[in-house]
Design an enzyme around this catalytic site. Structure first.
Site, PDB file in Angstrom:
ATOM      1  N   GLU A  65      43.521   1.065  30.445  1.00  0.00           N
ATOM      2  CA  GLU A  65      44.218   2.294  30.048  1.00  0.00           C
ATOM      3  C   GLU A  65      45.694   2.233  30.426  1.00  0.00           C
ATOM      4  O   GLU A  65      46.568   2.604  29.620  1.00  0.00           O
ATOM      5  CB  GLU A  65      43.603   3.523  30.743  1.00  0.00           C
ATOM      6  CG  GLU A  65      42.137   3.717  30.477  1.00  0.00           C
ATOM      7  CD  GLU A  65      41.238   3.118  31.561  1.00  0.00           C
ATOM      8  OE1 GLU A  65      40.278   3.789  31.950  1.00  0.00           O
ATOM      9  OE2 GLU A  65      41.491   1.985  32.002  1.00  0.00           O
ATOM     10  N   CYS A  93      39.102   5.939  35.752  1.00  0.00           N
ATOM     11  CA  CYS A  93      39.132   6.202  37.192  1.00  0.00           C
ATOM     12  C   CYS A  93      40.181   7.291  37.457  1.00  0.00           C
ATOM     13  O   CYS A  93      40.945   7.663  36.554  1.00  0.00           O
ATOM     14  CB  CYS A  93      39.464   4.916  37.948  1.00  0.00           C
ATOM     15  SG  CYS A  93      41.190   4.385  37.756  1.00  0.00           S
ATOM     16  N   CYS A  96      43.782   6.229  36.416  1.00  0.00           N
ATOM     17  CA  CYS A  96      43.998   6.216  34.970  1.00  0.00           C
ATOM     18  C   CYS A  96      43.989   7.629  34.392  1.00  0.00           C
ATOM     19  O   CYS A  96      44.784   7.942  33.502  1.00  0.00           O
ATOM     20  CB  CYS A  96      42.942   5.343  34.295  1.00  0.00           C
ATOM     21  SG  CYS A  96      43.147   3.588  34.682  1.00  0.00           S
TER      22      CYS A  96
END
Length: 161
Positions: A65, A93, A96
């Site tokens: 990402e 996560c 991100c």
């Protein structure tokens, strides 16, 4: 019914998850955790694609990402990408998710849930925090089965079976 601003009746939803899965497979082939991301502009054009490269680049922030966001921002000359949609094979996560918020991504589509490290529906739930200045529309479970299979097979191979 009146058309929504920016909506054209001839437009239909087109998933870019197959391209994200291709990026995840390429990451696995490089020995990286198989996560792929594809960023699409408001016109539906793919503007960036990436797979994880944390090991290759010795960079803990080189998640798919982040790499896709960096490429698209560099190309556009802006730190924000309003109207853009991001397709990711795994729930982002917290790092991100925060970057997705900072970039002002319009919609986030992801495949597999990540109970261990997710930051959207699991764990930190970044977009639900009052400090979050922008929360994208979130759609989960898109191509979840092939994304989960890629991850399961990758880690099974690493564990020796």
């Amino acid at each position: 019914m009146a058309a929504l601003p920016g909506y054209h009746a001839a437009m239909t939803f087109r998933s870019h998850m197959q391209a994200a899965l291709a990026q995840a497979r390429a990451a696995a082939a490089r020995g990286e955790v198989p996560v792929g991301a594809v960023l699409v502009d408001p016109a539906g054009r793919v503007v960036a694609e990436a797979g994880n490269r944390t090991r290759e680049l010795s960079d803990p922030t080189a998640h798919a990402e982040i790499l896709a966001l960096r490429a698209a921002c560099a190309d556009s000359g802006s730190e924000r990408l309003p109207g853009h949609d991001l397709y990711v094979t795994l729930e982002p996560c917290p790092m991100c998710a925060a970057a997705i918020s900072f970039a002002r991504i319009r919609r986030l589509y992801y495949g597999a849930s990540d109970p261990k490290s997710g930051g959207v529906a699991q764990g930190a739930r970044v977009f639900n925090h009052p400090q979050c200045h922008h929360a994208p529309e979130v759609y989960d479970g898109l191509s979840a089965e092939p994304a989960e299979a890629l991850l399961r097979d990758f880690f099974a191979d690493r564990r020796g079976g």
